[in-house]
Structures are given as structure tokens and as C-alpha cells.
Write a protein that holds these residues in place. Structure first.
Motif, PDB file in Angstrom:
ATOM      1  N   GLU D  33       0.833  -1.192   0.000  1.00  0.00           N
ATOM      2  CA  GLU D  33       0.000   0.000   0.000  1.00  0.00           C
ATOM      3  C   GLU D  33       0.867   1.240   0.000  1.00  0.00           C
ATOM      4  O   GLU D  33       0.509   2.267  -0.536  1.00  0.00           O
ATOM      5  CB  GLU D  33      -0.945  -0.028   1.197  1.00  0.00           C
ATOM      6  CG  GLU D  33      -2.042  -1.072   1.073  1.00  0.00           C
ATOM      7  CD  GLU D  33      -3.049  -0.693   0.015  1.00  0.00           C
ATOM      8  OE1 GLU D  33      -3.595  -1.606  -0.616  1.00  0.00           O
ATOM      9  OE2 GLU D  33      -3.296   0.495  -0.196  1.00  0.00           O
ATOM     10  N   ASP D  34       2.009   1.116   0.634  1.00  0.00           N
ATOM     11  CA  ASP D  34       2.983   2.191   0.592  1.00  0.00           C
ATOM     12  C   ASP D  34       3.242   2.576  -0.858  1.00  0.00           C
ATOM     13  O   ASP D  34       3.297   3.733  -1.205  1.00  0.00           O
ATOM     14  CB  ASP D  34       4.306   1.711   1.210  1.00  0.00           C
ATOM     15  CG  ASP D  34       4.632   2.469   2.483  1.00  0.00           C
ATOM     16  OD1 ASP D  34       3.904   3.434   2.788  1.00  0.00           O
ATOM     17  OD2 ASP D  34       5.604   2.092   3.155  1.00  0.00           O
ATOM     18  N   LEU D  35       3.362   1.583  -1.660  1.00  0.00           N
ATOM     19  CA  LEU D  35       3.580   1.859  -3.081  1.00  0.00           C
ATOM     20  C   LEU D  35       2.327   2.479  -3.668  1.00  0.00           C
ATOM     21  O   LEU D  35       2.392   3.374  -4.494  1.00  0.00           O
ATOM     22  CB  LEU D  35       3.940   0.581  -3.809  1.00  0.00           C
ATOM     23  CG  LEU D  35       5.384   0.154  -3.549  1.00  0.00           C
ATOM     24  CD1 LEU D  35       5.592  -1.273  -3.922  1.00  0.00           C
ATOM     25  CD2 LEU D  35       6.321   1.079  -4.276  1.00  0.00           C
ATOM     26  N   ALA D  38       2.422   5.970  -2.743  1.00  0.00           N
ATOM     27  CA  ALA D  38       3.234   6.765  -3.664  1.00  0.00           C
ATOM     28  C   ALA D  38       2.329   7.278  -4.766  1.00  0.00           C
ATOM     29  O   ALA D  38       2.355   8.433  -5.122  1.00  0.00           O
ATOM     30  CB  ALA D  38       4.346   5.917  -4.250  1.00  0.00           C
TER      31      ALA D  38
ATOM     32  N   MET E 169      11.747   8.883   1.003  1.00  0.00           N
ATOM     33  CA  MET E 169      10.763   9.964   1.024  1.00  0.00           C
ATOM     34  C   MET E 169      11.217  11.146   1.878  1.00  0.00           C
ATOM     35  O   MET E 169      10.795  12.275   1.668  1.00  0.00           O
ATOM     36  CB  MET E 169       9.421   9.446   1.586  1.00  0.00           C
ATOM     37  CG  MET E 169       8.741   8.403   0.733  1.00  0.00           C
ATOM     38  SD  MET E 169       8.119   9.106  -0.822  1.00  0.00           S
ATOM     39  CE  MET E 169       7.233   7.694  -1.491  1.00  0.00           C
ATOM     40  N   LEU E 191       9.745   6.404  -7.676  1.00  0.00           N
ATOM     41  CA  LEU E 191       9.241   6.173  -6.319  1.00  0.00           C
ATOM     42  C   LEU E 191       9.062   7.468  -5.530  1.00  0.00           C
ATOM     43  O   LEU E 191       8.163   7.563  -4.701  1.00  0.00           O
ATOM     44  CB  LEU E 191      10.192   5.251  -5.544  1.00  0.00           C
ATOM     45  CG  LEU E 191      10.159   3.762  -5.879  1.00  0.00           C
ATOM     46  CD1 LEU E 191      11.222   3.031  -5.073  1.00  0.00           C
ATOM     47  CD2 LEU E 191       8.784   3.166  -5.592  1.00  0.00           C
TER      48      LEU E 191
ATOM     49  N   HIS G 159       4.848   0.009  -9.157  1.00  0.00           N
ATOM     50  CA  HIS G 159       3.776  -0.780  -8.555  1.00  0.00           C
ATOM     51  C   HIS G 159       2.916  -1.462  -9.620  1.00  0.00           C
ATOM     52  O   HIS G 159       2.371  -2.523  -9.406  1.00  0.00           O
ATOM     53  CB  HIS G 159       2.910   0.124  -7.669  1.00  0.00           C
ATOM     54  CG  HIS G 159       2.433   1.343  -8.387  1.00  0.00           C
ATOM     55  ND1 HIS G 159       3.242   2.434  -8.610  1.00  0.00           N
ATOM     56  CD2 HIS G 159       1.236   1.631  -8.966  1.00  0.00           C
ATOM     57  CE1 HIS G 159       2.560   3.346  -9.280  1.00  0.00           C
ATOM     58  NE2 HIS G 159       1.346   2.886  -9.519  1.00  0.00           N
TER      59      HIS G 159
END
Lengths: 250, 250, 250, 250, 250, 250, 250, 250
Positions: D33-35, D38, E169, E191, G159
């Protein structure tokens, strides 16, 4: 003059004809004006037979004509390179003195005729190299140098060149224009002891790589005293040859 | 002398000291001898301060010393480029007048001092470009031109160069030596209206590709009147600059 | 004649019909005239079945036709390469004997038929290479060599080539025309012990880089006795093959 | 940690301390989900004035208009680069707010005006480099940066640039756009201590090799603090300059 | 201040405390002094934690030590890159504070510790890229930026990188160091939304062409916001990253 | 057809219309046998004065000596190229007839002297090109061709070459060896009407790119009838020249 | 041995120990017959669902239609690549079964439907790469492989690719199609342990050099198990992927 | 689906149909865990006969030995490429099972012998290409494939290759290793219908440009079904060939 303007300003302040504030106002243009000197020098140079130069490739016809129109009004001489006939059509309407060198694709406007000085020889290896040679020749002539043309004297028939040794000897600088093997630059450089400006052309196909073969050959000339400009850069060669030629007539 | 030999031959025929057949026999060597004239002219040029030049790279030490030994005996001036100190050691034994420019890696033997003429400026962008600049300078000096050096005036600190505008203006020709981005050639070419000979150097790493980046930048100089020699070719630049400079002093 | 002119001159001096000064004046044209001999030899060579060659690319139609018109009147044979059909249309009107090889894009005018001699084989790897192969073949034929064509014998189906080993063995020289991997040159060079002239073609896309892949492969042929001409240079290969072939029939 | 967080979350759900909905909400923070985040961040970033970008080259007009039509309906800002006037004609019909920068060949649709922040300077060496410079400028402006343009300040007339030193000093980042010798990047990089983004352009001919000469010169800049984007990539430079500029205003 | 010096000078003239001649004498240094200001600003910048940088490659050990010795006496911080251990041996004798980063081959002398600011991430694709990464890191740190290292996170095992998304990040700018396919720059650029400075390395063999493959891949990064420095130029990347990072902490 | 011929043959044997010997005789013309024959022909060719050739670069001394030892015992002539003196030391012990051409770095073992036939001229532009020229000459001589050497006749002093026009005319094929600008190939190609094999050498520096400048110049020779082999490939040129020369003596 | 085997066989036939039929059977193993067999195998392969392939670029429409017409009559399946819609118009008239893949620009004629086997994945980085991807996909499908398409999964939004890891795992071989930085090949190569065929595309501009940047990146992939075909060579990749895929289903 | 699977799982936990432990177990299949799995899969793959691979070039001997020492203790098989004998000396002391392939410069440690499966053929054009061929062979063998070597079957003597057609036919994949003209790849690709992996080598000189000539020839192979790896990349080819070969034995 800028220098004398400056001198006058400082004296005016000294004599209190000008306030420090007025002086500061004028001096803030100094660094610029100092460098402007270069520009003024340049303008002066231009007035001495050196025209404004417009590189037409990639510019719209109406843009070029507008630029030339504006310049013509300031009394400047004009050299427009890489100019198609459609540009000349427009320029002719602005100034009747405009002349078109169809082969060089160059437009020239000279306000008054001046006697051409010194001697530059522009030699080409083949007939296909002539447009680039003409660009060099017309550039140097417009700037005030006398130019003699030796076209189609490539090394595949070397007697054509050897026949011209004597005239080569008389020039103060020689522009050699050649594509493909670029060998003419080395042979000319070996025959004479004058500066040789070599112009590789994009004439050729396959492994000539758009002039790279001639460019490399010229950079590696076995004759000393040969320098090279960009591929097809007749203007640059003519301009440099003129600067060198002028050294001999001053 | 060849010319006088020819004259004598014709007179001998005229006076019937030689038959037409004998003359024909000798005259068949004429084209060669005629061209030999060029060689003689060349030799004469050399005696006028232009030395014999030996490119040492790839030659054995004993070969170079043998060549120089032979030349020295004919009274010729000598310029040996790309010469390591071990070569100088040997040359010194042949002729005490031999001088070694360690930075340029050049050996010079001048039979008699002559006053240097005109003015060439040799400018380098960085300190690493100095060996190539010195090769250009020592070449031009050995041939008889006066040279002024402006080293380490690269555009990353452009005030260093601008400070020297006045001296640049006085030269008849400027040799610009730079690696990496080769930008100095364009900036100098924009500041002065004299011929600029640009020498790309192999200084740099990565995408400088052994001098290709500087070479291309210089060939594409946005200033007109810039021509380029081979990468690291200080000798060629010095030689050409001398030829140009000589035009201004004749 | 030059030679006889010279002889006459020397005799005139001997007989004192001409003064040494007059002779000297005339003799200074000698090197040129001597080299002029070369030109005459060249012409003679051409009259012996070797046609004038006109490279049409980049020339205007009317220019080409004017050149050919002039040549035809001197009785010369003609070979015009890279000639579009529109050029042939014009040439046909000048000389009915003109023939057009549509694939090679070559125009040939032969004044009289001569029997073709020796044997050159022109082999192509693919069908797309045939235009270049035809240019080589028609060039050699026009010059007087007998040519046999082996088209579409590329190494991806090597049996097509192996079937032809016998005919390959009979030629005095083989022209191999291939694009892309250029592998045919190496395979042919390994099969025969005759000179192989390799012609890389610009056939291909992507990393063929307009023929560079084939050019490099051919220059690095693992078979000895292979030499290479420029990319797509069928004319050059045909011309060289003819010169080699002629050695075997003399 | 992520793992222990996860473990705790699952236990909370098991013990009904958290509802499945709450768990789903939190699980989007999983690395996967982090991706996704992004992506969400990206979307959010876009809503904060960063438009959707469509690169039009190689796409059909109807395709581009369909894409923009769909985006416009989602309320997104739009930046379309390398867009010809015929594309703008279509876009105008979809959204009246569409504006066309003819020189940059860019279409912009901004839903609401926002005040532009910080300061980016976009400098070009010549007038031919302006389209690329405009692409950089309009990109940065559409994303929310304030941009000042310094066009035609190439090093062949270096006083034009030196005159502007003060304004260069005020920028947080400078985009330098130049073809041919690419020298402007080095000179600017030497004058200021701010990040310089260099954009080589394909302006030039011959040995400029479609921008390679400028690219190499810029990669080898003797000034530190210069980075380079692809040839003619005004969009990339504008985008990067905006990211850098935003650091200074946060 | 220059401005105030100038103001004072003008007032002095106005008040006749200075003669016009004295003023002229001082004013002729004006353009130079104006540019000299840049130099002074530069010096100030250096005193604010930015060290003098010496590129050691191609310089003799004794030269480097002499340079550093002189600088150390002026109280300057020092960064010497591409320095072998034999150089460090010498430098240690001059100043005990000298530290050697063996991997980066960098020598650092910092007069007083300052707290490092902001955050730069230096990521390398492989272990062989670490020396270049360290050169970037040590450069930025010596100049005053905080640096976090992410080494060996190449895309062949992409989970290694994805695990580090959160830390990526947080940085204000990311330096990506990679040879061979240079793919890490694109993945990182996709990313994060921060500026990415890509450094191609010469790691690889064959068709990596000494870093050209990575260089081209990075210039063509499909992620926007990526700019590139020269192959192996860790120093340049560190320097630029520091300049960018400083924008975020001011 | 081959298939049906074969079928008929087998049936003839079966029906005893043909003897096994007759069948064997015919079967040797099968493509396979043809290829086998090529091998035999090749071997026969070798026995006719064509030596076995060993390329020594990259092979260990003991390997080379073992190969030669084995060959010598079969009575074969030997040509070993790119062989250092340490290899010759070993070979001398195996066969006293071994001779070493130090300049060409070639070892030759000829079992019996044969009179050399025809005439090949090997011309080099400079003295540094002589090793490659010697490799060509010794290769052709070892194979049975008569060779005349014209060394140091580069175009920078073209009279040296013109003086030799007559001898050039007598050769059946000319090998031209030149580095740097490679111009000699074009000039020779223009002077004579015989096949010219051009060998670019890696002599030069900077933009000679290890022989690429000469290679490209030669591929783009303005003279027709010039073909090119790999850089420094004296062996290949000598081998091909021999094959061509043999056509003229058969 | 081959020779003696052959001799024995012929004698056996002569002595009627073997029938002509047995001899013919054995003779087909002769190297020549082997080659002939290769041809037969090839044909057989083609009849097993492998179509005839026509590369249309550079061929005239009427030529292509004539070829296809002839083939269709022999009952062969057809695959025509790089075929414009005007070609399809003509082909449709010959055979109603002809289908046109507009994106791949490929025409397919399949005589009878066969079930597609195994699994090839064709992945593209961007939407512009799809035509090349489609050429690969349609080639493999026409030959009999099952293909799944993953388009627009480039690494700038990684992703998108990671979401598809599971499907990537199921393929026996993966074709990765990407231009610009070519990074997708390395990322896919790192995710899966199956053969990866990388196809660089000419998508991009400037320093992508028509696909060279992607080509080099792919050749230098940091993931092992990646091989590369020519730029834009979707056909080659599809063909090779099919050959590999077939290994898994036999 | 992943998302809905996840939703269902969470609901199951909430409803206590699944324990937290079961949930954790399943969650590791989340895309992130999938990537973790890839690592695990990878490890598993390695344990199944696929060794750890260490590329030794550019690493210090003690580093390599430390790495291998650590790996050996985990029971891993080892393949170390580009390893000099001095490295093997050290490795032998760690593990007696270590074997050294001197030609491939590879060290192999296999814990237990496994029977090699399928068939890969590794063919080289010349003897100088054998080291690269051996690297490919030993790589594939160490991974578990059966390999047959066909060395020195280059196309200059094509009968050597044709004699081996039968064995070529039996392989599931063929690795072709060749330098210079790289022609062997095309000929093999035309003879067989199996996947061909071509490895260009840096064998050659001059215009082979360190393997570029072979690389380009192979990329442009006229045979379909040929893919290429980096120059001298025997490891990559062996690894890919193994992956392909495994498809045929599963």
C-alpha cells in the motif's frame, strides 16, 4: 569615446557640474557600457565593411525579412547565409541593392563598394563542394577580402592541383573545402607554407557519416598548419580567413 | 641552385656544350627537381628560423639521437616534441646549446638567437592544460614568434579572463587550449576579433572521451572565427599560429 | 606530343632558334605538361573501353543531361550511376543507344559492343541487396568484364551458397554484397582462394546503423583476402573487380 | 516494525477492537500500500497544482483530445507538451480555459490561478534555443514556480550575460538551455552558487550531431554543481527545477 | 559595499578630496572589481563551511602537498578527491586533523565541526559503485549536509530498494549511483517526488563502454525529475546535492 | 536434380553399369565433397608455396612453438605474424632456416627458395607505418610475390610520391599503408589504374581514434578502385595483394 | 571416415548387399543431405503451424501481394510484418481469411485454427512501445504459442509491474519491450527466474539515439538471464520466444 | 482479487473464522511478501543446484575468499567467475572440493554431484574465443545442464561446422561464441531451429572495437531466433542457456 565620456563625467562631478547622484545614475551603466565598448568596437568593425550576418536556417521568411528590413534602415551592410530564393524575393523588395549568390544561398547588401584586399584562395575538391566553397568566398568578399576560387581540384586527379601551385603560393591564407576523404587539405598543406583552413563537407554517403570522415581526416592532417571548422561551415571558414588575411594587409 | 643548374644546362645546350639528347636525359629529372625546388624553398624557410621538427613518440631513444646528431651537423635548428627527459640527456651530449622545456616535453636547439616578432597569446583553461599550451608556445617561439602565456583562465571563474581582455586585444592570433567543456574557445572568440586557434585537450574523464567533448564544443563554437586542431596538438596550433602571426609582421 | 614539344624546344635551343631565356620561360610549364601526360594517358585508358562515369546523386537533371550530351559528342562511352528514370528519359533523347538498368539505377551508353572478358561473380546475401549488386555488375560489364550474378545466397540458408561452390571457384574475383550481419563475405572468403571485394549495404534497421554493422563485420572478416569498399558502393566494387579481373586476362 | 504493527492490527481485529473497515484503511499502509500511497501522494501532489502531463509526439490528434477530455472531466490541471496548433484547436473546444504557448508548443489548462512561488531562471544561449527554454518555463510555471526568462545571452557576447549577474544571483535554481558548444552552462555555473540544470539542444549542424556536442560539453562542465538532462528536454528540466525550487519555499 | 565604495569615491571627487585622475585610476578596476566581488562572495561562501577542493588525479604528490600546505595556513577547510594513500601520508604530516576516506579516496580537513543539515540520500546499485557513492557522500558532508547511505540496492533485487521507500521519502534530494544499465535512477525517480541526481559509473565491461550505457540510460530516464552528471563524478553530484539540500534548510 | 542424379548413379552402380571407382569419382562433386575438395585445394595451394600462418598475439610462447614444431615436421612453410623476439628465440631452435623480420615482427620458414613473381608495391605514408607495411610485404613475399617497397612517401611532401609514379605504374597491385588522414590511398588511387589495397594504421593520437580517421578516409576515397582492410592488418593486405598479383602471372 | 563409409556403402550397393533404397536412406545423412534435410525439416517445421514470413518494408505493394498470392496457393500459413493497410487491402482480396493487426502492422493468414500452447508474456514499458510488443505477440501466436500481454508497466510507476509478479512467474519466457532507459528488462529479469528476451525500441528522442540507449542498458542488464535482439525487432523476439516456449510444451 | 482476498481474510479474522497466526501466514503472500518470496524462491532455486555466483573482477583476493568462506559455511554451492589462480589458491584452503577451470578462470564448489540434464551446445568460432565459451559451459554445468563443446568451428572453414550439423540438431539451445565478424551466429542460426544465444567476444583488433563488430553483426543476424548478450559475457549466456534448457527437461 566611452572612455572620454567617462572622463568628462568625472570632470563634471569634480567641477560640480554634476551631482554625485547623477553620476551614480550614469555609472551604474558602466560595467555594461564597458562591455558595451566591445559592442561599440564591434559596430565599428561592422561599419568598416564587416556586415551583419543572419543565419537563415530554421527562421521563418517573414522573421528574416523583418530583421533585414530593420537593419537596412540603420545603414548596415547585410550578409544572410543559408537563404533560399523565396527569402531573396522578399529582401529584394526592401532593398534593390540586394544580390543573391544562388550557389552559396547567400544574400548580400553592400551600401558602397570597397576595394577588396589581400588574397584568400578557396579551393574545393569536387563540384559538389562548391556551395560550401561559395559560402566561404562570398563571406570573405563581403567582409572586404579578395578571393580567388580554385574549384574541382581534388586529389584523385592531382595534376589539376599541382598546376595551380603558383597561385596557391600567392595567397595569405587558403580555405580547402572537401568531403569524403578530405585529402585535399593535407596535400595543399604540404604544398604551401601559408595557413590552411579546412572545411569538411557532408558530401558523400555511407561511411562518410555526413562529413565525419572528412572532418577526422582533416583534424589528423599529416601537414602542419591546418586547422578545421565545423562540417559545411563555409561561413566560419570565410570569416576566419578574412581575419587572417586582414593581418597581412594592415 | 637547382634553378641555376637548369639555367646552366640550357646555356650549355645553347652553346652546344651539351647535345639535345643529353639535355633530354637530364630534363626528365626536372619534375622531380622542380618539386625539389619546393623542398629547397622549404629548407630555406627552415634556415629562416623555422627548425626541423622531430615527433619523438613511438621512436627509440637511439633513433632520435641519431637523427638529431645528423641534423645538428648540417647546422639546422632543432625542435623535438613529446620528448622525455632520457632523450634530452642524450641530446645534451651532442649539442650543449640544447634546451629542455620539461612541461612541454620539448627539446630546442637554436643556432643563434633571433628577436621574436609579432604577438601570439596562448591561453589555457586549467593548469592541467598547460603542457599542451607550452608545446604550442615553445613551437611558435622556436619558429620566431613572440608568445605571451595566459594560463588557468577557464570560464568557471570568468573574471580571471575578463581581467585580461586588454592583452588579448593586442595579439594577432590567440591559441586557446582547453579540455572538458572547451568553453574557453567560445568566450575568447566572442571577446576578440582576431583569429582563434582552439586546441582541445584530453584532460578530463568519463564523458570527456579523451578530448572528444572539448573537440566537439570547439568545432561548434558559437563565436565565428574559431578553427580547431587535433586533440592535444599543441605543436600544430603553435605552428599555425606562427604562420598567421608572420602575416602581421611582414 | 608534350614530349615531342619538349624535344622540339630543346632542338630549337640547340639550333639557337630559341634563346635560353625563352626556353626557361617555356620549361617552367613542364611539370604541368608532364602531369598533363598523365591526363592524356587517362583519356587513352578511357578510350580503351572504360567509360566516363557520372555520379548523378545531388546533380540536377538538366545538368546531367548537359554533361552526357557533351560527352556523347566526343564519342565517349557513358556510365551514369544513381540515375532516376527521369534522367534516363532525357538521356534517351540524346542517344538512342542509351540503356537503363532500372534496378541498378544506371544508364549505359556503349558505342560498340565488345566481348566481355574474364569472370567476376557478384553475390548478394538478400534480395534487398540486389540494387547494389546490380550497380557493381553493370559497372564491371560496361568496363569490359564478364559478370555472373548469384543473388539471394545469404548464410541464413547456407545450402543455397554451398550449391554454388563450383561456379565461385571459376571466377577471378568475387564481389560480395550484404547488409545486416555481412556474414556472407566471410563464408565466401573461406570457400574460395580468390580475391573477395566486400560491399556492405545499408539494408537493415536499428543497430545496423545504416550499414555500419555489415561494414565492421566485413572489415573483421575471419577469412583472409577480403577487402571492403564504402557502404552501398556498388560502383567502386565493380570498378575494382574489373581492374583485378583484367589482370587475369592480359 | 511494519510486521509488528501488522500483527497488532490483526489481533485488534480478532479481538474486535478494530472493525474490518478500519483494518482495510490501515492496511493500505502495508509496504504494498505504501507503493499505492506513492501513487496517492503523486495524485495529491498533482492536485496541489501539479498537472497531468501528456507528451503528444507520436500520438494521434484524436487520441490526445480523448485523453484530455477524460482528464478535464476529473477536474485535473493539464499540461500537454510537443503539441501542434491542430491539437490546440481540438482542446479549445473541450475547455475554454485552455491556453496555448505557441513557441513551447505546450497546452495548459489551469483550473484556478495560484500565486507562483520562489524563483527559477531559464536562460538560453541563442534565439533558436527559446522553444526548449519556453517548454521548461511553462512546465515550471504550470507546476507553480515563478520563472524569469533570460533569452539570447550566449557566451559569444558575454557582456549580455554579465549584465544579468544580479538577477541570476536571486534565483534558487537556474535552467541553462544551449546548443552547439553548450558553453553557457559552464559560464553560468561559474558565476552563481545555485544549482544549474543544463539542457542541451539539437540546435546546430554538422559536428553538433543533433545536440551531442552540447550534451558532452555540459556533462564535462568545468563548473561544479551542473547537472544535465536529455537533449531538447525542456519539460524534464522545468519539472526538476520546480522540485528544487519548491525546497526553497517550503 | 563596492557600491558604497563607489559612492564614497564619487563623493570624494565631488568634494574634491580626490582628483579626477585618481578617480579614473580607481574606476578602471571597476568592471574587474565588480567581477572580483563574485570572487569575494565565493570566498565568503567557502569560509561558511565550503572547503577548497583539490582534484588530485594527474598532479604530483609534492605539488598536492604544497597546495594543501599553503591552504591549511590560511585556515581553509580542505577536500582533496581522487587522492591515493601516499598523498594522505604526506598531508597527515601537515595537519593532524586530516582524515582519509579510503573508499572515496578523499582527504578532508575540517577546522571545526559543524552540525550537518538537511538530508541527502546517496544510493548505489551495486557494491562496486560504492567508491563513487562515497565520493558524493563525503563531498556533501564536508560541505555541511547530512547524508544517509543506501548501498547495494540495485534493481536486480528490487525488494531491497522497496524496503527503503520511507527513508527515500524523507530526503530533500537523492543521489543515485549506478553503472551498467543505470536502471536504479529510473526506479528511484519513479518512487519519490524529490530531485534525483544520477551518477553513471564506469563499472561494467564490454558494451558498458566505460559508463556510456549507464549515462545514456540515465539521460533517457522514463521518470521525470532526474538529471545526470559525468561518469564517476561523485564529487559533482555531492556538490550539486549539497546546493539543493541547502535550499531546504535555509 | 542433384537428388535424381544421385539416385540414378546409385542405381547404375547397383546394376553394375558404373563401377564403385566411377561412382566415387562422381561423388566427390557432391556439395560436401566439393567442400572437402576446397580443403584439399586449400592444402594443395599451401603446398605450392603458401605457408601456414600463425597469428601470435594472445597466444603463449610455448603454445606457438609447439604449433610450429608440429608444422615444421610436416614439411610445411611457416609464417608467424605479430611475433616478438622471444618467440623467434624458441623457433630458431626448432628450425635453423627460421628468419625473423624484426620490423614486421614476423617469423618465416621457407623450405626451399622459389623465384618471386609479378610485382606488388607496398607504399607507406610515414616511417611509423613501416611495421604494418613490412607485415604486408613479408606476407606477400612468403606466399611467392615479388614486392617493392616505397616507404615514407606521404602526401605532406607529395613530390616524394610523384617521383615514383613510373614504378607505381609497373605494379599489378599496390598496397597503401597510412595512418592519420589516410590521404595517400586517394592520391595513389588517382595516379594509377591498378587495384589499390589500403591499410589504415593506428598511427596518430587524439581524433585519429586508433586508426578510425584513416579507415574512414580510405573507405571514402575519392579515387575509384580502392578497397580497405582492417586497421593495422598488414597480413590481410599482403595476402589479398598476393592473390591479385597471382592473377597477372598465371 | 565419412569417405570410407561412403566407399563401403557404394561397394555394398555394387555387390547388391544393399538396395538402392537403403543407400538413398543412408546418403541423406551425408553432410549435404543433412543440409538438404535441414531444408526439409524447415519446411516441415513450417507446415506444423510455422508460417512463411514476409518482411514488407522496402518492397512494393504489388510485389508483396504477388508473393503472398503464390504462397497462399501452396496452402502455406502467412505472416507479413511491417505491412501498411494498403497492403492488407490487396491481401484481403486474395484470401478472405487474412487478418490485420493494425497496431503491429502485421497480416496473418492461418489455414486452420490450432490451440495455442505454453505461455509467453510480452511486457512493454510504455504505450508507445506497444506496436513492437504487438509484433512480438502476433508472431509468437501465429507460430502457435499462447501469449499474454502486459502493456504500460514501465518502472517509473513500478507498482504497476509488481502487481503482476504472479502472472510473470507463470510464463515460460518473457519478452520485455522498452525504449529510452530500457530499465524494465532489468527489473523483470530480477523478479523472475525465466528467460527474458529484451527488445529495445526506438522510442525516445535526443540521447536515446534511435534506441541505442535502451539497447546498451539491456545488454548491460544487472539481472542475469537477459538476452537482447535488435532495436524494434518484435518479430525476432516473438520468434525466439516461441522457440523457447515450445521447449516447455514438448 | 488480491484486495478482495485480503478483505475476506480480514473479515474471517474479525469473525474469528481464522486465527491471527493463520492470517499472518497468508499475509506473507501479499504483494510485498510476494517480493519477499521471490527472494525465498530465489534462495530455494539456489539450493536446487543453482550456486551463488561471485564476479571476482575488481574485488580484492581477501574479500573474495571471505565471501566464499562465509557461503561455504552455509552449505551453498559456489561459482566464482573471472577468478585468477591466486584466488583459487586461497579458496582451495577453505574447501578441498573447490575445482578450478583455468581456461574459464572459474572456481566451482559443488556440495554433491547431480546428473546433468538436457543438452546445451557451446560453439566457438576460434581458439581465442574458448575462454568465453568455457565460462558459459562451466556456468551451465554448475547450474545443472549437460553441455557439449564445439570449439574452433568458425565460418572461414565452414566444413568444420557442417560436419557437426547432426549434433547441433540435438541440443535444446546453442550458445555461439565469436569475435571479429561474429558470422558463426548467423550460420548456426540458419542451420538449426533451436534458440541461439550469441556471445560476442573482444577478440580482434582495429575495427573490431573490442567486440563491437561482433556485437552488431549478431544483433543484425539474418537468421531469426538469435539473441545476444554483452561482449565476453560467457556467464550470462551460460545462465540463460541453462534456464532455457531446463524448460525442455521439466
Amino acid at each position: 569615446m566611452n572612455r572620454s565620456n567617462l572622463k568628462k563625467l568625472i570632470h563634471d562631478v569634480y567641477k560640480q557640474k554634476a551631482t554625485p547622484e547623477e553620476a551614480m545614475e550614469m555609472l551604474k551603466y558602466l560595467p555594461y557600457e564597458d562591455l558595451g565598448f566591445a559592442r561599440v568596437d564591434h559596430h565599428r568593425g561592422l561599419r568598416q565593411g564587416f556586415p551583419e550576418v543572419i543565419y537563415c536556417e530554421g527562421k521563418a521568411v517573414h522573421q528574416i525579412i523583418a530583421i533585414i528590413d530593420k537593419m537596412v534602415k540603420t545603414g548596415s551592410d547585410i550578409l544572410a547565409t543559408r537563404a533560399g530564393p523565396e527569402i531573396f524575393e522578399g529582401v529584394k523588395k526592401i532593398d534593390r541593392k540586394a544580390e543573391y549568390n544562388e550557389i552559396a544561398r547567400a544574400i548580400v547588401i553592400k551600401k558602397r563598394r570597397v576595394s577588396l584586399k589581400g588574397l584568400i584562395i578557396v579551393a574545393t575538391a569536387g563540384t559538389s563542394d562548391i556551395p560550401v566553397g561559395e559560402e566561404a568566398a562570398v563571406t570573405a568578399e563581403t567582409m572586404g577580402s579578395r578571393v580567388e576560387r580554385l574549384y574541382d581540384v581534388g586529389v584523385a586527379g592531382i595534376h589539376r592541383l599541382l598546376d595551380k601551385t603558383k597561385v596557391l603560393m600567392k595567397a595569405s591564407v587558403i580555405v580547402v573545402v572537401a568531403g569524403m576523404d578530405g585529402a585535399l587539405a593535407s596535400v595543399v598543406g604540404g604544398l604551401v607554407d601559408k595557413p590552411v583552413i579546412a572545411v569538411p563537407t557532408s558530401i558523400g554517403y555511407g561511411a562518410s557519416f555526413g562529413g565525419v570522415s572528412a572532418l577526422l581526416a582533416m583534424l589528423n592532417s599529416c601537414a602542419s598548419g591546418v586547422a578545421v571548422v565545423n562540417i559545411d561551415n563555409g561561413f566560419g571558414a570565410g570569416c576566419l580567413a578574412h581575419k587572417i588575411n586582414m593581418l597581412s594587409v594592415r
